[in-house]
Design a protein around this motif. Sequence first.
Motif, PDB file in Angstrom:
ATOM      1  N   UNK A  88     -51.687  37.859 -17.438  1.00 52.82           N
ATOM      2  CA  UNK A  88     -51.119  39.178 -17.732  1.00 52.82           C
ATOM      3  C   UNK A  88     -49.611  39.153 -17.539  1.00 52.82           C
ATOM      4  N   UNK A  89     -49.162  38.502 -16.472  1.00 53.88           N
ATOM      5  CA  UNK A  89     -47.721  38.413 -16.230  1.00 53.88           C
ATOM      6  C   UNK A  89     -47.013  37.618 -17.302  1.00 53.88           C
ATOM      7  N   UNK A 103     -59.061  32.289  -7.135  1.00 51.78           N
ATOM      8  CA  UNK A 103     -58.375  31.507  -8.168  1.00 51.78           C
ATOM      9  C   UNK A 103     -58.510  32.180  -9.529  1.00 51.78           C
ATOM     10  N   UNK A 104     -59.683  32.716  -9.833  1.00 55.66           N
ATOM     11  CA  UNK A 104     -59.875  33.402 -11.114  1.00 55.66           C
ATOM     12  C   UNK A 104     -59.008  34.655 -11.210  1.00 55.66           C
ATOM     13  N   UNK A 105     -58.893  35.395 -10.108  1.00 55.85           N
ATOM     14  CA  UNK A 105     -58.044  36.588 -10.106  1.00 55.85           C
ATOM     15  C   UNK A 105     -56.580  36.190 -10.288  1.00 55.85           C
ATOM     16  N   UNK A 106     -56.149  35.142  -9.591  1.00 56.79           N
ATOM     17  CA  UNK A 106     -54.770  34.673  -9.733  1.00 56.79           C
ATOM     18  C   UNK A 106     -54.510  34.183 -11.146  1.00 56.79           C
ATOM     19  N   UNK A 107     -55.483  33.521 -11.746  1.00 56.02           N
ATOM     20  CA  UNK A 107     -55.348  33.034 -13.116  1.00 56.02           C
ATOM     21  C   UNK A 107     -55.189  34.203 -14.082  1.00 56.02           C
ATOM     22  N   UNK A 108     -55.980  35.260 -13.885  1.00 56.70           N
ATOM     23  CA  UNK A 108     -55.878  36.445 -14.741  1.00 56.70           C
ATOM     24  C   UNK A 108     -54.526  37.134 -14.558  1.00 56.70           C
ATOM     25  N   UNK A 134     -44.125  38.998 -19.838  1.00 54.45           N
ATOM     26  CA  UNK A 134     -42.807  38.366 -19.932  1.00 54.45           C
ATOM     27  C   UNK A 134     -42.500  37.975 -21.377  1.00 54.45           C
ATOM     28  N   UNK A 135     -43.489  37.491 -22.100  1.00 51.28           N
ATOM     29  CA  UNK A 135     -43.270  37.035 -23.463  1.00 51.28           C
ATOM     30  C   UNK A 135     -43.324  38.148 -24.496  1.00 51.28           C
ATOM     31  N   UNK A 136     -43.669  39.351 -24.091  1.00 50.27           N
ATOM     32  CA  UNK A 136     -43.748  40.470 -25.025  1.00 50.27           C
ATOM     33  C   UNK A 136     -42.348  40.878 -25.437  1.00 50.27           C
ATOM     34  N   UNK A 137     -42.084  40.917 -26.730  1.00 52.15           N
ATOM     35  CA  UNK A 137     -40.740  41.237 -27.203  1.00 52.15           C
ATOM     36  C   UNK A 137     -40.400  42.701 -26.999  1.00 52.15           C
TER      37      UNK A 137
END
Length: 58
Positions: free
Chosen positions: A36-37, A27-32, A41-44
């Motif tokens: 990151x994803x 769960x911690x790996x999926x959360x990380x 996605x939000x990076x302009x």
Amino acid sequence: MNTSHAKAIKGMSIANIVLASLGIIGILIAWAMLGVGGAAINDSATITSTPTRATSSR
């Protein structure tokens, strides 16, 4: 209690702890990865669009 049952219960207890810890780590790996994803996605800078020019007021 029969000693063979005690060993089986102890083994199941250890297996339960191991599986729970692996689940928490997963769960911690999926959360990380979601973090990151989401940041990617939000990076302009990752959006491919034509740059806009600043207009000068002369």
